[in-house]
Design a protein around this motif. Structure first.
Motif, PDB file in Angstrom:
ATOM      1  N   GLY A  48       0.930  -1.100   0.056  1.00 26.52           N
ATOM      2  CA  GLY A  48       0.131  -0.111  -0.075  1.00 26.52           C
ATOM      3  C   GLY A  48       1.031   1.272  -0.138  1.00 26.52           C
ATOM      4  O   GLY A  48       0.228   2.157   0.539  1.00 26.52           O
ATOM      5  N   LEU A  49       2.006   1.036  -0.605  1.00 27.83           N
ATOM      6  CA  LEU A  49       3.085   2.029  -0.765  1.00 27.83           C
ATOM      7  C   LEU A  49       2.709   3.425  -1.489  1.00 27.83           C
ATOM      8  O   LEU A  49       3.698   3.533  -2.444  1.00 27.83           O
ATOM      9  N   THR A  50       1.441   3.798  -1.753  1.00 27.55           N
ATOM     10  CA  THR A  50       1.006   4.725  -2.702  1.00 27.55           C
ATOM     11  C   THR A  50       1.852   6.141  -2.474  1.00 27.55           C
ATOM     12  O   THR A  50       1.677   6.476  -1.310  1.00 27.55           O
ATOM     13  N   ARG A  51       1.956   6.956  -3.494  1.00 23.54           N
ATOM     14  CA  ARG A  51       2.105   8.267  -3.243  1.00 23.54           C
ATOM     15  C   ARG A  51       1.095   9.083  -3.856  1.00 23.54           C
ATOM     16  O   ARG A  51       1.138  10.384  -3.868  1.00 23.54           O
ATOM     17  N   LEU A  52      -0.295   8.407  -3.872  1.00 24.88           N
ATOM     18  CA  LEU A  52      -1.385   9.547  -4.168  1.00 24.88           C
ATOM     19  C   LEU A  52      -1.899  10.159  -2.874  1.00 24.88           C
ATOM     20  O   LEU A  52      -1.827   9.837  -1.939  1.00 24.88           O
ATOM     21  N   ARG A  53      -2.389  11.649  -3.446  1.00 22.53           N
ATOM     22  CA  ARG A  53      -2.855  12.311  -2.528  1.00 22.53           C
ATOM     23  C   ARG A  53      -4.314  12.033  -2.242  1.00 22.53           C
ATOM     24  O   ARG A  53      -4.938  12.607  -1.312  1.00 22.53           O
ATOM     25  N   LYS A  54      -4.939  11.358  -3.122  1.00 25.95           N
ATOM     26  CA  LYS A  54      -6.256  11.174  -3.231  1.00 25.95           C
ATOM     27  C   LYS A  54      -6.515   9.845  -3.736  1.00 25.95           C
ATOM     28  O   LYS A  54      -6.188   9.413  -4.864  1.00 25.95           O
ATOM     29  N   ASP A  55      -7.298   8.900  -2.983  1.00 25.09           N
ATOM     30  CA  ASP A  55      -7.518   7.598  -3.371  1.00 25.09           C
ATOM     31  C   ASP A  55      -8.752   6.962  -2.538  1.00 25.09           C
ATOM     32  O   ASP A  55      -8.503   6.532  -1.380  1.00 25.09           O
ATOM     33  N   ASN A  56      -9.960   7.047  -3.248  1.00 28.84           N
ATOM     34  CA  ASN A  56     -11.113   6.436  -2.427  1.00 28.84           C
ATOM     35  C   ASN A  56     -11.481   5.287  -3.044  1.00 28.84           C
ATOM     36  O   ASN A  56     -12.627   4.996  -3.266  1.00 28.84           O
ATOM     37  N   THR A  57     -10.727   4.252  -2.807  1.00 31.87           N
ATOM     38  CA  THR A  57     -11.056   2.878  -3.251  1.00 31.87           C
ATOM     39  C   THR A  57     -10.919   1.793  -2.000  1.00 31.87           C
ATOM     40  O   THR A  57     -10.067   1.141  -1.878  1.00 31.87           O
ATOM     41  N   GLY A  58     -11.736   1.948  -1.295  1.00 40.28           N
ATOM     42  CA  GLY A  58     -12.004   0.988  -0.300  1.00 40.28           C
ATOM     43  C   GLY A  58     -11.648   1.806   1.232  1.00 40.28           C
ATOM     44  O   GLY A  58     -11.436   2.817   1.296  1.00 40.28           O
ATOM     45  N   TYR A  59     -11.750   0.860   2.352  1.00 39.62           N
ATOM     46  CA  TYR A  59     -11.625   1.431   3.689  1.00 39.62           C
ATOM     47  C   TYR A  59     -10.221   1.928   3.900  1.00 39.62           C
ATOM     48  O   TYR A  59      -9.228   1.438   3.116  1.00 39.62           O
ATOM     49  N   ASP A  60     -10.141   2.635   5.029  1.00 33.93           N
ATOM     50  CA  ASP A  60      -8.861   3.333   5.135  1.00 33.93           C
ATOM     51  C   ASP A  60      -7.922   2.633   5.975  1.00 33.93           C
ATOM     52  O   ASP A  60      -7.684   2.761   7.164  1.00 33.93           O
ATOM     53  N   LEU A  61      -7.508   1.570   5.220  1.00 31.82           N
ATOM     54  CA  LEU A  61      -6.532   0.727   5.888  1.00 31.82           C
ATOM     55  C   LEU A  61      -5.320   1.475   6.610  1.00 31.82           C
ATOM     56  O   LEU A  61      -4.457   1.189   7.473  1.00 31.82           O
ATOM     57  N   ARG A  62      -4.726   2.179   5.749  1.00 31.59           N
ATOM     58  CA  ARG A  62      -3.415   3.121   6.034  1.00 31.59           C
ATOM     59  C   ARG A  62      -3.785   3.579   7.419  1.00 31.59           C
ATOM     60  O   ARG A  62      -2.933   3.206   8.482  1.00 31.59           O
ATOM     61  N   ASN A  63      -4.710   4.379   7.884  1.00 31.04           N
ATOM     62  CA  ASN A  63      -4.906   4.991   8.988  1.00 31.04           C
ATOM     63  C   ASN A  63      -5.139   3.986  10.196  1.00 31.04           C
ATOM     64  O   ASN A  63      -5.164   4.155  11.250  1.00 31.04           O
ATOM     65  N   GLY A  73      -7.584  -3.871  -7.389  1.00 33.31           N
ATOM     66  CA  GLY A  73      -7.290  -3.818  -6.262  1.00 33.31           C
ATOM     67  C   GLY A  73      -6.088  -4.884  -5.862  1.00 33.31           C
ATOM     68  O   GLY A  73      -6.403  -6.132  -6.379  1.00 33.31           O
ATOM     69  N   ASP A  74      -5.181  -4.490  -4.893  1.00 31.08           N
ATOM     70  CA  ASP A  74      -4.199  -5.789  -4.378  1.00 31.08           C
ATOM     71  C   ASP A  74      -5.041  -6.694  -3.684  1.00 31.08           C
ATOM     72  O   ASP A  74      -6.033  -6.407  -2.683  1.00 31.08           O
ATOM     73  N   PRO A  75      -4.801  -8.046  -3.869  1.00 27.30           N
ATOM     74  CA  PRO A  75      -5.560  -9.072  -3.423  1.00 27.30           C
ATOM     75  C   PRO A  75      -5.422  -9.107  -1.690  1.00 27.30           C
ATOM     76  O   PRO A  75      -6.434  -9.278  -0.994  1.00 27.30           O
ATOM     77  N   VAL A  76      -4.415  -8.662  -1.172  1.00 27.75           N
ATOM     78  CA  VAL A  76      -4.335  -8.562   0.145  1.00 27.75           C
ATOM     79  C   VAL A  76      -4.970  -7.591   0.775  1.00 27.75           C
ATOM     80  O   VAL A  76      -5.445  -7.686   1.604  1.00 27.75           O
ATOM     81  N   LEU A 107      -7.659  -6.487  -0.733  1.00 24.41           N
ATOM     82  CA  LEU A 107      -8.829  -6.943  -0.656  1.00 24.41           C
ATOM     83  C   LEU A 107      -9.524  -7.779   0.454  1.00 24.41           C
ATOM     84  O   LEU A 107     -10.751  -7.850   0.947  1.00 24.41           O
ATOM     85  N   SER A 108      -8.598  -8.712   0.912  1.00 25.09           N
ATOM     86  CA  SER A 108      -9.037  -9.483   1.932  1.00 25.09           C
ATOM     87  C   SER A 108      -8.969  -8.850   3.272  1.00 25.09           C
ATOM     88  O   SER A 108     -10.041  -9.335   4.086  1.00 25.09           O
ATOM     89  N   MET A 109      -8.129  -7.919   3.371  1.00 26.63           N
ATOM     90  CA  MET A 109      -8.521  -6.955   4.657  1.00 26.63           C
ATOM     91  C   MET A 109      -9.780  -6.500   4.620  1.00 26.63           C
ATOM     92  O   MET A 109     -10.593  -6.445   5.725  1.00 26.63           O
ATOM     93  N   LEU A 110     -10.179  -5.675   3.502  1.00 29.32           N
ATOM     94  CA  LEU A 110     -11.400  -5.110   3.371  1.00 29.32           C
ATOM     95  C   LEU A 110     -12.500  -6.167   3.723  1.00 29.32           C
ATOM     96  O   LEU A 110     -13.685  -5.881   4.502  1.00 29.32           O
ATOM     97  N   ARG A 111     -12.516  -7.424   3.008  1.00 30.18           N
ATOM     98  CA  ARG A 111     -13.445  -8.381   3.575  1.00 30.18           C
ATOM     99  C   ARG A 111     -13.676  -8.553   5.040  1.00 30.18           C
ATOM    100  O   ARG A 111     -14.614  -8.935   5.491  1.00 30.18           O
ATOM    101  N   ALA A 112     -12.383  -8.631   5.456  1.00 28.57           N
ATOM    102  CA  ALA A 112     -12.269  -9.228   6.994  1.00 28.57           C
ATOM    103  C   ALA A 112     -12.840  -8.092   7.751  1.00 28.57           C
ATOM    104  O   ALA A 112     -13.643  -8.685   8.792  1.00 28.57           O
TER     105      ALA A 112
END
Lengths: 470, 470
Positions: free
Chosen positions: A180-195, B440-443, B445-450
């Motif tokens: 998840g090593l993105t350099r994007l400032r905006k990315d609304n694709t799914g839950y906020d795993l980073r935070n 999406g990265d499958p890893v 996606l699996s976290m989102l699902r969990a």
């Protein structure tokens, strides 16, 4: 139930990893900065993300706990497991590469084991600023700073560690790697795993890399110390500073006279900024764009504040050296506190406007417990006070063993009653698990538990930190 | 498997809630802004958090799906369920109270059903700024803006919706209420539930209240339109603006000549800022502290940029009216786009420094699919482009049904290959579930699902949004 590290497991890891991953002396990893707790376990320092993943996978297969170890500067025992089956202590110190810098994007990508001061220097080298700054920056590492969502002196302007991260690389508790090593400032694709990973204190996975946000370096920087008649006046001054200087305010720190008295009593040596130390003063730091000299902005603020009776005295730094001297005072207070030896230390936050009442009520409530000296100082702009209780002159910390639990209870109850937090920036670790259970909203606690169980079903990641091991 | 709403269930809700919670006409809630999809279900508008909780509890007991409905302005179908068992559509429009404002703390606490423009007005009323700003601000509501982590024109300076929220009140999928409505700036007690709920598009719970962060109003505001020789020059100009003006840059928008041509072709009427429309231009907006006039700062920037050959022409607003006129041009482009009718629209982001290459490669790749007009514009400072593909003159959207899937695929593949995002600010909704699964990265996606399974084990919350219903 987890298993302890065995000789056979160690042999398995030695067959997998280079010799450099093993330590001759594990003692430094198993002691806490203030010597309060002792850890245990096998210390491993993998050199790559893939090796971290392999160790985690081996631990998952064997149901052995993992304690992630970063700079070791944490104050709540998150990096040490005292009791229970001996874990793997996983240090990221060998993963200390700055991977890439993108000055035009204001982004730096690095391993999680890089020391904060090295990130600051690398940013400076390309004319940028990495604004995270705190006392332990010479030894704290990025992985730990993110895992604890570290704060420090520039949160008012730049936010905490969370606000300074764009992307993460994480080894999950099953040994898979989340890229998840993105350099994007905006990315609304799914839950906020980073935070979710940031601030999880290593209980949901191990951060192995980060894409960090840099900032432009302000064209001009400056600082002032201003004496204020009360904490309420300090808050009004903060609002006035915001109205006049806006985002240009980098830090707004409050200090009580007690800190200056401690400096005079036990050092370190500092040059006092005022002839007569006021009961309360603030240190204001600014960083401003081209065309707006900091001294002029601070003078304008001082004049308007003096007019409004929000300040009684002030010194505006006329040089970088004088600005450094102001900061040296602020940064010497924790050392003076250590030399005096606190009865009880608290890292609390309350809603900004509740601060004057908190300070007033705290003094009254503690007077009912006994006679103490209170050193209250910290990040007023963030509503975050370091509220530390000290012995009276001639006595020591050891004389107050009986009072300590009651002091802590009084302070924390008060914070809780005022909708505050009993851990504003230090985290939960193992020290504050009881507090989280006691003061935390049960609905919140059940969500924390559900997330932990979903993402670390074996419970191997930093067992017993944040949430009690079940 | 979920159950549909039945007459008996509706009767049960009618017995629980006041008549005002039921709608005579549910049609507006079951159609999408552009008329692309039709929803279904029973529309309910509870007036209190407790009533929301009661409805959710009843739905959980009956295993009936819930589609949270906010302003209805979303573009990815997150607010509409076309197929499957009829859900409850839960509108928060009656929860539209601003609960409290704390000017000295820069905090506003409100119900989730408040319209964005009303929050902006309330902040202005106490001399503060709520910086979230986007085209639909007259109808979008706070709950939806947070649930989709909305962006808009001020993200560069103030961050997206996530960065402007301190605390949340949330009704969980089991009908319990999480009281996380804190006004604290710092609170490191457990995982970051707030940011998990923000951007979850109503799939983990329903946001019913929020504590929002206000900002000081800049003392002086200004804007300039500058013609740039290329997107690469625009990026260099952005870096130069950051070095000179720092945080004072509120917005940095890029526009291609195609947008101006569309405005000339179909309206709305706007006054063109340049005699000769350049191929690329930028709109720079600043908000500055006392002592630094915006016109002077922008003139200084223009001169330095002209010297460095980063700009070829420029107009600096000399009045608020002229600044408004610049913004009117920028904000009219989406309407012109609608009148032309796109073949395919994309809300994408790539790392900032990849933008020139993206624009170059996009043109080439699309030329291989067919002949199109490309209108590329948007939030350059965030690496976020609205990249929209239009019919050639004299043809219409309907003529391109055959090419549309290939156009989308070409653009999304390119974005993905450049480490970008196929949904920078609009979210996943139901429209982009396939994209999330595909790219999406499958890893991940699996976290989102969990997380979804842990927090909404019955799968009743906004079923089929973000993650496919299983």
């Amino acid at each position: 139930m987890l298993n302890p590290v065995t000789d056979a497991f160690e042999a398995q890891l030695r067959a997998m990893l280079p010799a450099a991953a093993f330590k001759d002396d594990s003692a430094p990893y198993l002691t806490e900065p203030r010597g309060r707790w002792a850890g245990q376990g096998l210390v491993i320092a993998p050199g790559t993300t893939e090796d971290v993943a392999a160790v985690v996978k081996a631990c998952a297969d064997a149901r052995i706990g993992i304690v992630p170890y970063s700079g070791g500067t944490g104050l709540v025992g998150g990096q040490l497991l005292q009791d229970g089956p001996a874990p793997v202590v996983l240090s990221l110190e060998r993963m200390n590469r700055i991977r890439d810098i993108y000055p035009s994007e204001n982004v730096l990508v690095c391993d999680a084991g890089v020391i904060l001061a090295d990130v600051q220097k690398a940013a400076e080298g390309v004319g940028r600023l990495f604004p995270l700054s705190l006392a332990s920056e010479g030894s704290a590492r990025i992985g730990g700073l993110l895992s604890t969502n570290a704060g420090g002196v520039n949160v008012l302007r730049y936010g905490n560690a969370r606000a300074q991260c764009l992307g993460l690389e994480v080894v999950r508790p099953d040994g898979t790697i989340w890229h998840g090593l993105t350099r994007l400032r905006k990315d609304n694709t799914g839950y906020d795993l980073r935070n979710l990973m940031i601030g999880a204190e290593g209980t949901l996975g191990i951060i192995t890399g980060a894409a960090l946000k840099l900032a432009p370096r302000p064209v001009g920087v400056g600082a002032a110390m201003m004496a204020v008649p009360s904490p309420a006046a300090a808050l009004d001054l903060l609002a006035m500073a915001g109205e006049r200087i806006g985002d240009g305010i980098s830090a707004f720190e409050i200090m009580h006279r007690q800190g200056f008295d401690f400096l005079a009593e036990v050092g370190p040596e500092v040059k006092q900024p005022f002839d007569n130390i006021p009961e309360w003063c603030v240190l204001i730091d600014v960083g401003l764009p081209a065309g707006l000299p900091p001294e002029a902005a601070l003078e304008g603020l001082f004049e308007a504040a003096f007019e409004a009776e929000l300040v009684t005295d002030g010194v505006i730094a006329q040089s970088h050296a004088q600005r450094d001297a102001f900061w040296h005072i602020r940064e010497s207070i924790p050392e003076a506190n250590r030399r005096i030896g606190s009865v009880s230390s608290h890292d609390i936050s309350v809603p900004l406007s509740a601060i004057p009442e908190f300070i007033q009520r705290g003094k009254q409530a503690l007077a009912e417990v006994g006679a103490f000296r209170i050193n209250c100082f910290g990040h007023l702009g963030d509503g975050n006070l370091h509220y530390n209780i000290f012995p009276m002159p001639g006595r020591t910390r050891a004389d107050y063993e009986a009072e300590r639990p009651r002091v802590k209870e009084v302070v924390h109850d008060m914070v809780h009653a005022m909708d505050g937090s009993v851990s504003a920036e230090h985290g939960i670790g193992r020290l504050k698990v009881d507090d989280l259970e006691h003061y935390g909203d049960p609905v919140k606690l059940s969500m924390l538990r559900a997330i932990k169980d979903a993402l670390d079903p074996l419970g191997i990641m930093n067992p017993g930190a944040v949430l009690r091991q079940v």
